[in-house]
Design an enzyme around this catalytic site. Structure first.
Site, PDB file in Angstrom:
ATOM      1  N   HIS A   1       4.552   6.866  -2.366  1.00 40.94           N
ATOM      2  CA  HIS A   1       3.865   7.325  -3.677  1.00 40.94           C
ATOM      3  C   HIS A   1       3.070   8.601  -3.271  1.00 40.94           C
ATOM      4  O   HIS A   1       3.149   9.112  -2.152  1.00 40.94           O
ATOM      5  CB  HIS A   1       3.200   6.357  -4.387  1.00 40.94           C
ATOM      6  CG  HIS A   1       1.898   5.907  -3.536  1.00 40.94           C
ATOM      7  ND1 HIS A   1       2.063   5.131  -2.359  1.00 40.94           N
ATOM      8  CD2 HIS A   1       0.665   5.942  -3.870  1.00 40.94           C
ATOM      9  CE1 HIS A   1       0.692   4.591  -1.838  1.00 40.94           C
ATOM     10  NE2 HIS A   1      -0.062   5.051  -2.604  1.00 40.94           N
TER      11      HIS A   1
ATOM     12  N   HIS B   1      -0.007   9.834  -3.453  1.00 39.30           N
ATOM     13  CA  HIS B   1      -1.466   9.906  -2.981  1.00 39.30           C
ATOM     14  C   HIS B   1      -1.611  10.393  -1.270  1.00 39.30           C
ATOM     15  O   HIS B   1      -0.658  10.160  -0.763  1.00 39.30           O
ATOM     16  CB  HIS B   1      -2.201   8.542  -3.024  1.00 39.30           C
ATOM     17  CG  HIS B   1      -2.482   7.953  -4.245  1.00 39.30           C
ATOM     18  ND1 HIS B   1      -2.622   6.547  -4.572  1.00 39.30           N
ATOM     19  CD2 HIS B   1      -2.442   8.726  -5.420  1.00 39.30           C
ATOM     20  CE1 HIS B   1      -2.671   6.603  -5.819  1.00 39.30           C
ATOM     21  NE2 HIS B   1      -2.550   7.489  -6.458  1.00 39.30           N
TER      22      HIS B   1
ATOM     23  N   ASP C   1      -3.137  10.137   1.288  1.00 45.42           N
ATOM     24  CA  ASP C   1      -2.903   9.378   2.447  1.00 45.42           C
ATOM     25  C   ASP C   1      -1.758   8.635   2.865  1.00 45.42           C
ATOM     26  O   ASP C   1      -1.486   8.015   3.853  1.00 45.42           O
ATOM     27  CB  ASP C   1      -4.098   8.149   2.732  1.00 45.42           C
ATOM     28  CG  ASP C   1      -3.819   7.274   1.475  1.00 45.42           C
ATOM     29  OD1 ASP C   1      -3.599   7.634   0.271  1.00 45.42           O
ATOM     30  OD2 ASP C   1      -4.607   6.020   1.418  1.00 45.42           O
ATOM     31  N   HIS C   2      -0.736   9.020   2.038  1.00 48.45           N
ATOM     32  CA  HIS C   2       0.632   8.548   2.057  1.00 48.45           C
ATOM     33  C   HIS C   2       1.667   9.760   2.522  1.00 48.45           C
ATOM     34  O   HIS C   2       2.710   9.635   2.635  1.00 48.45           O
ATOM     35  CB  HIS C   2       1.172   7.336   0.798  1.00 48.45           C
ATOM     36  CG  HIS C   2       0.426   6.428   0.944  1.00 48.45           C
ATOM     37  ND1 HIS C   2       1.003   5.014   1.422  1.00 48.45           N
ATOM     38  CD2 HIS C   2      -0.885   6.001   0.505  1.00 48.45           C
ATOM     39  CE1 HIS C   2      -0.017   4.223   1.450  1.00 48.45           C
ATOM     40  NE2 HIS C   2      -1.051   4.530   0.666  1.00 48.45           N
TER      41      HIS C   2
ATOM     42  N   HIS D   1       0.607   0.460  -9.160  1.00 49.31           N
ATOM     43  CA  HIS D   1      -0.463   1.149  -8.357  1.00 49.31           C
ATOM     44  C   HIS D   1      -0.394   2.666  -9.073  1.00 49.31           C
ATOM     45  O   HIS D   1      -1.461   3.357  -9.090  1.00 49.31           O
ATOM     46  CB  HIS D   1      -0.177   1.170  -6.878  1.00 49.31           C
ATOM     47  CG  HIS D   1      -1.123   2.028  -6.048  1.00 49.31           C
ATOM     48  ND1 HIS D   1      -2.673   1.616  -6.110  1.00 49.31           N
ATOM     49  CD2 HIS D   1      -1.083   3.017  -5.156  1.00 49.31           C
ATOM     50  CE1 HIS D   1      -3.201   2.569  -5.221  1.00 49.31           C
ATOM     51  NE2 HIS D   1      -2.367   3.284  -4.755  1.00 49.31           N
TER      52      HIS D   1
ATOM     53  N   ASP E   1       1.617   0.777  -1.541  1.00 50.48           N
ATOM     54  CA  ASP E   1       0.746  -0.053  -2.007  1.00 50.48           C
ATOM     55  C   ASP E   1       0.756  -0.752  -3.238  1.00 50.48           C
ATOM     56  O   ASP E   1      -0.082  -1.175  -4.090  1.00 50.48           O
ATOM     57  CB  ASP E   1      -0.589   1.267  -2.483  1.00 50.48           C
ATOM     58  CG  ASP E   1      -1.192   1.909  -1.394  1.00 50.48           C
ATOM     59  OD1 ASP E   1      -1.060   1.356  -0.172  1.00 50.48           O
ATOM     60  OD2 ASP E   1      -1.916   2.914  -1.609  1.00 50.48           O
TER      61      ASP E   1
ATOM     62  N   HIS F   1      -1.537  -0.302   4.076  1.00 46.91           N
ATOM     63  CA  HIS F   1      -2.896  -0.365   4.602  1.00 46.91           C
ATOM     64  C   HIS F   1      -3.048  -1.856   5.277  1.00 46.91           C
ATOM     65  O   HIS F   1      -2.655  -2.786   4.920  1.00 46.91           O
ATOM     66  CB  HIS F   1      -3.743  -0.329   3.486  1.00 46.91           C
ATOM     67  CG  HIS F   1      -3.926   1.074   2.735  1.00 46.91           C
ATOM     68  ND1 HIS F   1      -4.694   2.074   3.029  1.00 46.91           N
ATOM     69  CD2 HIS F   1      -3.238   1.295   1.738  1.00 46.91           C
ATOM     70  CE1 HIS F   1      -4.410   3.102   2.531  1.00 46.91           C
ATOM     71  NE2 HIS F   1      -3.469   2.873   1.532  1.00 46.91           N
TER      72      HIS F   1
END
Length: 283
Positions: A54, A56, A58-59, A110, A134, A173
């Site tokens: 996805h 975001h 941090d990905h 998410h 996520d 995570h």
């Protein structure tokens, strides 16, 4: 098929999947390209593709830098918001990397464009794997941010929950301790939760990852996959699966594990350490 688990940032995981015959490699959720390339070099593999679950940061934050360093790199995902995307994937599409097959599974919840990746290898006794970002984590799932509770239920129970029980779950995570503490609150009488929490505490003490789990294990202790179970329904006060899930999400969002948050200065220092930010220019 060899999977390298790569912890980065505060609690994220990147993954490097290696086809051991051809030495071709596929990366999943590149947040820190510098760290990934160190491992690519150490393993002596050819990185050809990035699979992003996805959009975001941090990905997907490392996609652009990695694409610059590796011209011709394919960056794939289901959401146009993904940084440096070269091709948009659709639900049910299948990819091939040597003997490794990849089935793309759209798993909204998410985010609306979240894609999970189910991998298996031809004529191999090893179990398949799902890289769930996520959408699904060990004993939990990501916050529902963009989709309906019904869509999230279908993603968890029907799309991911119907995969072979031996499937290894590689999530985005390291949230296992907090997830299991919440699961124990939901089902205090669940022996599987109690045993997994004890195991996870030991892993945490030893500074070891808790991934992967297996889908069969998740069905025993993950409350978000157990919305039809009486103790979970009783905890939420709901009966319809999507309503149970929605109530669980709200309860989980308000459930705080006793830990000091990382301060903004520490976040910035960590970002500099991992090469996510440039050093300030001299005036």
């Amino acid at each position: 098929m060899k999977v390298k688990v790569i912890p980065v940032l505060e609690d994220n995981y990147m993954y490097l999947v290696i086809e051991e015959r051809t030495r071709e490699a596929v990366a999943v959720d590149v947040a820190v390209p510098k760290r990934l390339l160190e491992i690519v070099g150490r393993e002596g593999v050819s990185l050809t593709t990035v699979l992003t679950t996805h959009h975001h940061w941090d990905h997907a934050r490392g996609n652009a830098e990695l694409a610059r360093l590796r011209p011709g790199l394919a960056v794939l995902g289901a959401d146009e918001r993904i940084c440096a995307l070269t091709r948009r994937l659709v639900h049910g599409e299948e990819l091939r990397f040597g003997a490794i097959h990849v089935r793309c599974l759209l798993t909204p919840g998410h985010t609306s464009g979240h894609m999970s990746y189910f991998l298996w290898e031809e004529e191999c006794p090893d179990p398949p794997a799902v890289f769930s970002g996520d959408a699904l984590s060990v004993a939990g799932c990501g916050l529902r941010l963009e989709s309906t509770a019904q869509q999230m239920y279908e993603s968890l129970k029907e799309t991911l929950g119907s995969l072979p029980p031996e499937t290894k779950v590689f999530c985005g995570h390291e949230h296992t301790l907090g997830n299991l503490e919440f699961a124990q609150k939901v089902e205090p009488g669940n022996d599987h939760v109690r045993a997994k929490l004890s195991w996870a505490k030991k892993r945490d003490e030893d500074d070891m990852p808790t991934v992967p789990s297996t889908l069969s294990e998740e069905l025993l202790y993950n409350p978000f996959l157990r919305v039809a179970e009486e103790p979970v329904r009783k905890f939420t006060g709901k009966a319809a699966p999507a309503e149970v899930l929605e109530a669980l999400c709200k309860e989980r969002a308000s459930f705080q594990r006793a830990a000091e948050p990382v301060q903004p200065q520490a976040r910035a220092l960590l970002a500099l350490q991992w090469g996510l930010l440039g050093t300030p220019r001299q005036k």
